[in-house]
Design an enzyme around this catalytic site. Structure first.
Site, mmCIF file in Angstrom:
data_model
loop_
_atom_site.group_PDB
_atom_site.id
_atom_site.type_symbol
_atom_site.label_atom_id
_atom_site.label_comp_id
_atom_site.label_asym_id
_atom_site.label_seq_id
_atom_site.Cartn_x
_atom_site.Cartn_y
_atom_site.Cartn_z
ATOM 1 C CG ASP A 1 2.119 -11.267 13.534
ATOM 2 O OD1 ASP A 1 3.040 -11.545 12.750
ATOM 3 O OD2 ASP A 1 0.949 -11.031 13.170
HETATM 4 N N1 URA Z 1 -1.710 -14.454 11.174
HETATM 5 C C1 URA Z 1 -1.350 -13.266 11.697
HETATM 6 O O1 URA Z 1 -1.834 -12.214 11.295
HETATM 7 N N2 URA Z 1 -0.447 -13.276 12.698
HETATM 8 C C2 URA Z 1 0.105 -14.415 13.197
HETATM 9 O O2 URA Z 1 0.918 -14.349 14.113
HETATM 10 C C3 URA Z 1 -0.290 -15.637 12.633
HETATM 11 C C4 URA Z 1 -1.198 -15.634 11.626
#
Ligand code: URA
Length: 232
Positions: free
Chosen positions: A104
């Site tokens: 993310d």
């Molecule tokens: N899980 C999430 O919620 N975000 C990420 O970036 C990776 C794993």
């Protein structure tokens, strides 16, 4: 068989147009003979490529570890947003690179960037069970009961999450090891437990840990033995 400009750009980690310039100006030899046509094709596994007599090693694919900073998206192209590819140092950029898997925007840590589609597919496939380890912090604590539920596998936010390893490491801080890659998985798991993730960092893929010498935004090419560690 591959065009000479493409081979030289991969050997020297330079752009195709810079490779073409070098070829046209007579700086490149194939099997000790100067070759000046960038479009001429060679078998990259059979011929020896050199520049001024110094043999170049041909890497069909490259594998890059980036310590992804916050605020950058893990995609190859972003409309108005900066991507992990945009911030790669020029000297290791080449065509066809993409991040293997999604982190993310505000997730930091180990982002693997490659141009090897098969390898990316392998490490992301849930069938291969390649572990990804993260550390994270939440606004509210996750209870022991909820940690146990998450450990055993839960169904929440329209997704089913398989059993995983999760442990409390401090005050509202946790370590989690996942083998599948689902959208917002850790955030959804925390949400299930009544908490929001406020910091999230990936620290390991397979048995390769993030190089802590890489500052946020830094990236480096992985050595062969490091790439092998990702797979197992
Ligand atoms: N899980 C999430 O919620 N975000 C990420 O970036 C990776 C794993």
């Amino acid at each position: 068989m591959e065009r000479l400009d493409k081979i030289i750009s991969k050997c020297m980690n330079i752009s195709r147009s810079d490779a073409s310039k070098k070829i046209r100006s007579g700086e490149i030899e194939v099997d000790s003979e100067t070759k000046k046509d960038p479009s001429e094709k060679f078998d990259e596994n059979m011929s020896v490529f050199s520049s001024g007599g110094i043999v170049l090693s041909y890497n069909k694919f490259i594998y890059i570890m980036m310590n992804k900073p916050e605020g950058v998206i893990s995609a190859s192209e972003g409309k108005d947003e900066t991507t992990v590819i945009d911030i790669l140092p020029e000297k290791i950029k080449r065509n066809g690179l993409f991040p293997a898997g999604r982190l993310d925007r505000n997730t930091t840590g180990f982002c693997l960037i490659t141009d090897d589609g098969m390898f990316a597919h392998e490490i992301l496939s849930p069938k291969r069970h390649v572990e990804k380890e993260y550390i994270f912090e939440t606004d509210n604590p996750i209870s022991k009961e909820n940690l146990e539920k998450i450990r055993k596998g839960i169904s929440t936010g329209g997704s089913v999450f398989r059993p995983c390893e999760i442990n409390e490491t401090g005050v509202r801080t946790y370590d989690i090891i996942l083998k599948e890659g689902k959208y917002h998985e850790i955030k959804k798991m925390a949400h299930f437990a009544g908490a929001e993730v406020i910091k999230l960092k990936r620290i390991r893929i397979g048995s390769l840990f993030l190089d802590e010498n890489l500052k946020p935004g830094d990236a480096r090419i992985l050595k062969r033995e490091e790439v092998l560690k990702i797979r197992n």
